[in-house]
Design a protein around this motif. Structure first.
Motif, PDB file in Angstrom:
ATOM      1  N   LEU A  69       0.844  -1.194   0.000  1.00 38.74           N
ATOM      2  CA  LEU A  69       0.000   0.000   0.000  1.00 38.74           C
ATOM      3  C   LEU A  69       0.875   1.238   0.000  1.00 38.74           C
ATOM      4  N   GLN A  70       0.281   2.358  -0.345  1.00 40.33           N
ATOM      5  CA  GLN A  70       1.010   3.617  -0.340  1.00 40.33           C
ATOM      6  C   GLN A  70       0.054   4.733   0.049  1.00 40.33           C
ATOM      7  N   GLU A  71       0.604   5.961   0.170  1.00 39.39           N
ATOM      8  CA  GLU A  71      -0.186   7.060   0.727  1.00 39.39           C
ATOM      9  C   GLU A  71      -1.507   7.263  -0.009  1.00 39.39           C
ATOM     10  N   SER A  72      -1.513   7.045  -1.329  1.00 40.65           N
ATOM     11  CA  SER A  72      -2.737   7.326  -2.075  1.00 40.65           C
ATOM     12  C   SER A  72      -3.861   6.361  -1.702  1.00 40.65           C
ATOM     13  N   ASP A  73      -3.539   5.264  -1.030  1.00 41.87           N
ATOM     14  CA  ASP A  73      -4.593   4.341  -0.615  1.00 41.87           C
ATOM     15  C   ASP A  73      -5.510   4.918   0.460  1.00 41.87           C
ATOM     16  N   VAL A  74      -5.089   5.968   1.142  1.00 37.54           N
ATOM     17  CA  VAL A  74      -5.988   6.575   2.133  1.00 37.54           C
ATOM     18  C   VAL A  74      -6.968   7.551   1.480  1.00 37.54           C
ATOM     19  N   ASP A  75      -6.772   7.815   0.210  1.00 44.92           N
ATOM     20  CA  ASP A  75      -7.657   8.751  -0.497  1.00 44.92           C
ATOM     21  C   ASP A  75      -9.112   8.310  -0.325  1.00 44.92           C
ATOM     22  N   GLY A  76      -9.988   9.277  -0.153  1.00 45.10           N
ATOM     23  CA  GLY A  76     -11.379   8.943   0.161  1.00 45.10           C
ATOM     24  C   GLY A  76     -11.543   8.683   1.654  1.00 45.10           C
ATOM     25  N   PHE A  77     -10.518   9.056   2.443  1.00 41.84           N
ATOM     26  CA  PHE A  77     -10.533   8.900   3.901  1.00 41.84           C
ATOM     27  C   PHE A  77     -10.762   7.449   4.315  1.00 41.84           C
ATOM     28  N   ARG A  78     -10.007   6.540   3.698  1.00 38.46           N
ATOM     29  CA  ARG A  78     -10.192   5.115   4.020  1.00 38.46           C
ATOM     30  C   ARG A  78      -9.502   4.756   5.333  1.00 38.46           C
ATOM     31  N   ALA A  79     -10.295   4.605   6.367  1.00 37.69           N
ATOM     32  CA  ALA A  79      -9.747   4.367   7.706  1.00 37.69           C
ATOM     33  C   ALA A  79      -9.026   3.025   7.809  1.00 37.69           C
ATOM     34  N   GLU A  80      -9.386   2.055   6.967  1.00 34.33           N
ATOM     35  CA  GLU A  80      -8.701   0.762   7.054  1.00 34.33           C
ATOM     36  C   GLU A  80      -7.241   0.882   6.608  1.00 34.33           C
ATOM     37  N   CYS A  81      -6.899   1.984   5.941  1.00 36.71           N
ATOM     38  CA  CYS A  81      -5.501   2.224   5.564  1.00 36.71           C
ATOM     39  C   CYS A  81      -4.802   3.187   6.529  1.00 36.71           C
ATOM     40  N   HIS A  82      -5.431   3.472   7.653  1.00 39.44           N
ATOM     41  CA  HIS A  82      -4.802   4.301   8.685  1.00 39.44           C
ATOM     42  C   HIS A  82      -3.872   3.402   9.500  1.00 39.44           C
ATOM     43  N   VAL A  83      -2.574   3.574   9.308  1.00 36.03           N
ATOM     44  CA  VAL A  83      -1.594   2.762  10.017  1.00 36.03           C
ATOM     45  C   VAL A  83      -0.503   3.653  10.598  1.00 36.03           C
ATOM     46  N   ASP A  84       0.256   3.084  11.525  1.00 38.20           N
ATOM     47  CA  ASP A  84       1.307   3.813  12.229  1.00 38.20           C
ATOM     48  C   ASP A  84       2.559   2.941  12.228  1.00 38.20           C
ATOM     49  N   PRO A  85       3.668   3.334  11.604  1.00 39.52           N
ATOM     50  CA  PRO A  85       3.860   4.548  10.805  1.00 39.52           C
ATOM     51  C   PRO A  85       2.979   4.544   9.563  1.00 39.52           C
ATOM     52  N   PRO A  86       2.782   5.755   8.983  1.00 42.10           N
ATOM     53  CA  PRO A  86       1.819   5.853   7.888  1.00 42.10           C
ATOM     54  C   PRO A  86       2.323   5.225   6.594  1.00 42.10           C
ATOM     55  N   LEU A  87       1.398   4.956   5.699  1.00 43.50           N
ATOM     56  CA  LEU A  87       1.762   4.526   4.352  1.00 43.50           C
ATOM     57  C   LEU A  87       2.464   5.698   3.685  1.00 43.50           C
ATOM     58  N   ARG A  88       3.603   5.403   3.076  1.00 42.69           N
ATOM     59  CA  ARG A  88       4.404   6.482   2.473  1.00 42.69           C
ATOM     60  C   ARG A  88       4.228   6.488   0.956  1.00 42.69           C
ATOM     61  N   THR A  89       5.237   6.985   0.256  1.00 38.45           N
ATOM     62  CA  THR A  89       5.090   7.153  -1.194  1.00 38.45           C
ATOM     63  C   THR A  89       5.399   5.850  -1.932  1.00 38.45           C
ATOM     64  N   LEU A  90       5.067   5.849  -3.210  1.00 38.87           N
ATOM     65  CA  LEU A  90       5.385   4.702  -4.048  1.00 38.87           C
ATOM     66  C   LEU A  90       6.900   4.472  -4.058  1.00 38.87           C
ATOM     67  N   GLY A  91       7.664   5.566  -4.071  1.00 43.34           N
ATOM     68  CA  GLY A  91       9.125   5.465  -4.041  1.00 43.34           C
ATOM     69  C   GLY A  91       9.606   4.768  -2.777  1.00 43.34           C
ATOM     70  N   ASP A  92       8.999   5.120  -1.647  1.00 41.42           N
ATOM     71  CA  ASP A  92       9.367   4.459  -0.389  1.00 41.42           C
ATOM     72  C   ASP A  92       9.037   2.979  -0.452  1.00 41.42           C
ATOM     73  N   ARG A  93       7.851   2.692  -0.955  1.00 42.15           N
ATOM     74  CA  ARG A  93       7.429   1.296  -1.054  1.00 42.15           C
ATOM     75  C   ARG A  93       8.428   0.499  -1.886  1.00 42.15           C
ATOM     76  N   ASP A  94       8.841   1.088  -2.997  1.00 43.06           N
ATOM     77  CA  ASP A  94       9.768   0.379  -3.875  1.00 43.06           C
ATOM     78  C   ASP A  94      11.146   0.211  -3.230  1.00 43.06           C
ATOM     79  N   ARG A  95      11.576   1.235  -2.480  1.00 36.36           N
ATOM     80  CA  ARG A  95      12.882   1.117  -1.823  1.00 36.36           C
ATOM     81  C   ARG A  95      12.828   0.089  -0.693  1.00 36.36           C
ATOM     82  N   LEU A  96      11.702  -0.013  -0.019  1.00 37.29           N
ATOM     83  CA  LEU A  96      11.558  -1.044   1.013  1.00 37.29           C
ATOM     84  C   LEU A  96      11.608  -2.430   0.372  1.00 37.29           C
TER      85      LEU A  96
END
Lengths: 430, 323
Positions: free
Chosen positions: A268-295
């Motif tokens: 998942l990435q930050e854009s998954d919270v679009d539409g205020f999707r609470a099921e994608c509310h995580v800590d630490p937060p979902l970051r960018t696609l670039g972060d996801r790819d580097r992970l």
């Protein structure tokens, strides 16, 4: 089924990253232990034969860092419900974080958890003890007592240490006993009341953001303190590519450093919270696609050792609020293996490497004699059908928490049998 | 897979939650209907029987006498019955969840909720959970959106400038914490203006301001060059406490709108402010009360715009029921 039952697991692809085994071999279990691999031991008489042909037989999974919610938050989940969910996910060892109520800062709380888990019998529950009393970040917890009682590591969990001096002393004290530290590094001041990654989505939705620097500043601090104190530091649930670069660099001089990532951060990435999707509310937060790819890349290169579920079950009401008021977290035990297998499908990891991230590697990080299949070792086994295609459904979860963003996802690879200490703890009705 | 919560199958407004996702015809339709309500210059808006028998509930979780009053007045001019529910002082202080509050009010057969809440996404949340026959209007949620304010600002601009396309608009002040600014930026870009500028120090800008489709300026005088519309934002007092700004004094020195600075804008530029204004903090009295200020017109246009939004959303409902 009694503990002394002899079980013959036949015809499966035995995958044991710890020993480098990856071939079709039979597995013989008895008295809760692995008796032999390949050839049956002399005089072995199977009480039960499990046909594993076409399936993968691997060590039971170890989930490093879960929230079982008991004691204190039984309205969210219980040890009984979550160990059942673990069995369904192929997980035989759960390492629970200290944030119960009361927190695991005394042997008594841990003893309570240990006994309840033992009574449930569906999975091994281990504990990460508190680093500071009540996790308040002021007074050190009695770590020697916690270790003596069986805690496998110490952590301040998500109660981040704002005071650098306390962090230093806690790390020094823990290293006195060679206790691994599980660090959820994030600067609490930079985080403030943030609830999503501070980026384009936060900008557009007007949600308070958590900058990447909240993680990188804290990881930099904790790396410096690790170097200074010589502690065994394990960085837990990283979210930024930059943090993992710093850790990768620091590892060159310190082989005892390790790191993990929560499986959802790899999908998942930050854009998954679009539409205020609470099921994608995580800590630490979902970051960018670039972060996801580097992970993902860091995982492939071995800079991240462990994949965990960061399992945080919630009651439905916890997610039924306007986004910033919802509780962060995903109920992740039952999607840990399916998502990890998807990483294999997407070419991020080989299957043996992926299984290592769920078995041998977390065992190594915490110095546990688990996560491997060897004669004499505990008979913790996960059997899965790597070709089974199925749809994941939140409604059918065994966890008391149905908070998942993966409802309706199609997976390839499904657990067909879980054995814990030689007993079958999960096997779907066919 | 973005299903647009605020539009029905025919693409009509069933809720009014945000400007995002709306097309130019949506906004023009609201402006045109508002125009018909505000038709006679100098005369009061006439009371019309459009929403007779409908119940509209003002659901305010944040205090706001003035916005609530304009919604109330708009509803009454449409002949609807209005219930005012100040949740700040009733339910949540007794531990009731937002959803419980909502269910209770629904049991009173409200046709529309006008919602203000301190959390971004609150209006979306309520729209997702109300009964199918009920409309939700966002009267401001957190830092996210305040779409009726943005539309009344567009109405004011259209009154003075006519066409949107050649316009350069500058929004000055606390963009980061402003739901008004986010909605204005989206509305201006949807209506096709030439340029939207935001002018603020870095501490008052969102992380990725440019991604909103604006040009960023830190210097007020440069940013005001050649603009047709200047929108000043209110600076909340609490911004002085969080190490965002050193002082109100320095803020006014750098970002306060004075007659002299306004010279940089086009000679026919208008000055707007969503109110309530802080004289001497973001705007000098000489400007607020000056000939180019349209601040008070904004307030009176607000009633016609809210009437338009209310009648449209409930009209879309009527259409759904017919279909």
């Amino acid at each position: 089924m009694t503990e002394t039952a002899n079980i013959h697991i036949r015809g499966g692809r035995l995958l044991d990253p710890a020993s480098g085994t990856d071939e079709e071999l039979d597995l013989f279990l008895g008295e809760g232990r692995v008796l032999a691999i390949g050839e049956a031991p002399a005089g072995f008489q199977a009480h039960q034969v499990i046909d594993a042909s076409g399936q993968v037989v691997c060590p039971g999974l170890i989930d490093l860092g879960v929230y079982l919610r008991e004691p204190g938050f039984e309205h969210k989940a219980t040890i009984a419900s979550e160990t059942r969910a673990a069995a369904r996910g192929g997980i035989t060892t759960l390492v629970c974080m200290p944030e119960t109520d009361p927190v695991i800062d005394t042997p008594a709380t841990w003893e309570l958890i240990r006994r309840r888990a033992k009574a449930c019998g569906n999975a091994r529950v281990l504990a990460v003890g508190a680093l500071t009393q009540r996790l308040a970040g002021e007074q050190l917890a009695e770590m020697a007592a916690l270790k003596a009682a069986g805690c496998v590591a110490v952590s301040n969990g998500r109660h981040r240490l704002a005071n650098t001096l306390v962090a230093r002393r806690a790390m020094e004290y823990a290293s006195t006993f060679d206790l691994p530290l599980v660090l959820c590094s994030e600067d609490p001041h930079l985080k403030a009341n943030g609830c999503v990654h501070e980026g384009a989505i936060a900008t557009r939705l007007g949600l308070p953001g958590i900058p990447s620097a909240a993680e990188t500043v804290a990881v930099a601090r904790d790396l410096a303190l690790t170097e200074h104190t010589g502690s065994r530091s394990h960085f837990h649930t990283l979210s930024t590519g930059r943090a993992i670069e710093m850790i990768a660099q620091a590892r060159r001089g310190n082989r005892r450093l390790s790191a993990d990532v929560a499986i959802h951060q790899l999908f998942l990435q930050e854009s998954d919270v679009d539409g205020f999707r609470a099921e994608c509310h995580v800590d630490p937060p979902l970051r960018t696609l670039g972060d996801r790819d580097r992970l993902r890349q860091a995982l492939g290169e071995g800079h991240i050792d462990v994949i965990c579920s960061d399992h945080q079950p919630h009651e439905a009401d916890a997610k039924r609020e306007p986004f910033p008021a919802t509780a962060p977290g995903i109920s992740g035990l039952e999607t840990l293996l399916p998502l990890t297998l998807r990483l294999v499908e997407e070419g991020v990891l080989t299957l043996p490497h992926a299984i290592a991230c769920l078995t041998a590697n977390p065992a190594a990080v915490l110095n546990l004699p688990l996560g491997r299949l060897e004669p004499g070792g505990s008979a913790d086994v996960c059997i899965f059908d790597p070709e089974a295609v199925w749809e994941f459904s939140a409604e059918k979860m065994a966890s008391a928490g149905r908070n998942t963003p993966f409802d309706g996802w199609e997976f390839r690879g499904r657990v067909t049998c879980t054995l814990f200490e030689g007993r079958i703890t999960y096997r779907p009705e066919t | 897979m973005k299903h647009d919560l605020q539009l029905n199958q025919a693409g009509e407004l069933r809720h009014f939650l945000t400007i995002e996702g709306l097309r130019r015809p949506h906004l023009e339709q609201i402006l045109d209907i508002a125009e018909s309500f505000a038709a006679l210059p100098g005369r009061q808006v006439k009371k019309v029987p459009l929403l007779r028998g409908r119940i509209i509930t003002n659901l305010f979780f944040e205090n706001s006498t003035r916005t609530r009053t304009t919604f109330e007045l708009a509803a009454k001019l449409l002949s609807a019955d209005v219930i005012n529910f100040n949740v700040g002082v009733s339910a949540t202080s007794k531990g009731e969840t937002l959803l419980d509050t909502l269910r209770n009010l629904e049991a009173m057969h409200s046709d529309m909720f006008v919602v203000r809440h301190s959390h971004s996404g609150a209006a979306h949340f309520i729209a997702r959970h109300v009964n199918p026959g009920v409309s939700v209007i966002n009267a401001g949620d957190g830092w996210h959106a305040h779409p009726t304010q943005a539309v009344l600002d567009m109405f004011t601009i259209r009154k003075h400038k006519g066409d949107f396309t050649p316009l350069r608009v500058a929004i000055v002040g606390d963009i980061q914490h402003s739901r008004v600014a986010r909605s204005q930026i989206m509305a201006l870009n949807t209506l096709g203006v030439t340029e939207v500028r935001v002018i603020a120090p870095c501490t008052l800008l969102p992380a990725e301001a440019r991604s909103l489709g604006v040009h960023v300026y830190h210097d007020l005088e440069t940013g005001l060059e050649e603009v047709d519309v200047v929108i000043m934002l209110r600076l909340q007092r609490e911004r002085m406490d969080g190490a965002l700004l050193p002082s109100a004094h320095e803020y006014f020195q750098l970002y306060g709108l004075t007659e002299k600075r306004l010279q940089r804008a086009r000679p026919d530029a208008i000055v707007m402010h969503p109110g309530p204004i802080n004289r001497g903090v973001e705007i000098a009295s000489e400007v607020a009360d000056g000939s180019r200020s349209v601040i008070l017109q904004q307030v009176s246009y607000g009633i016609a715009v809210r009437m338009a939004v209310m009648s449209l959303t409930l009209g879309a409902r009527a259409g759904e029921q017919r279909g």
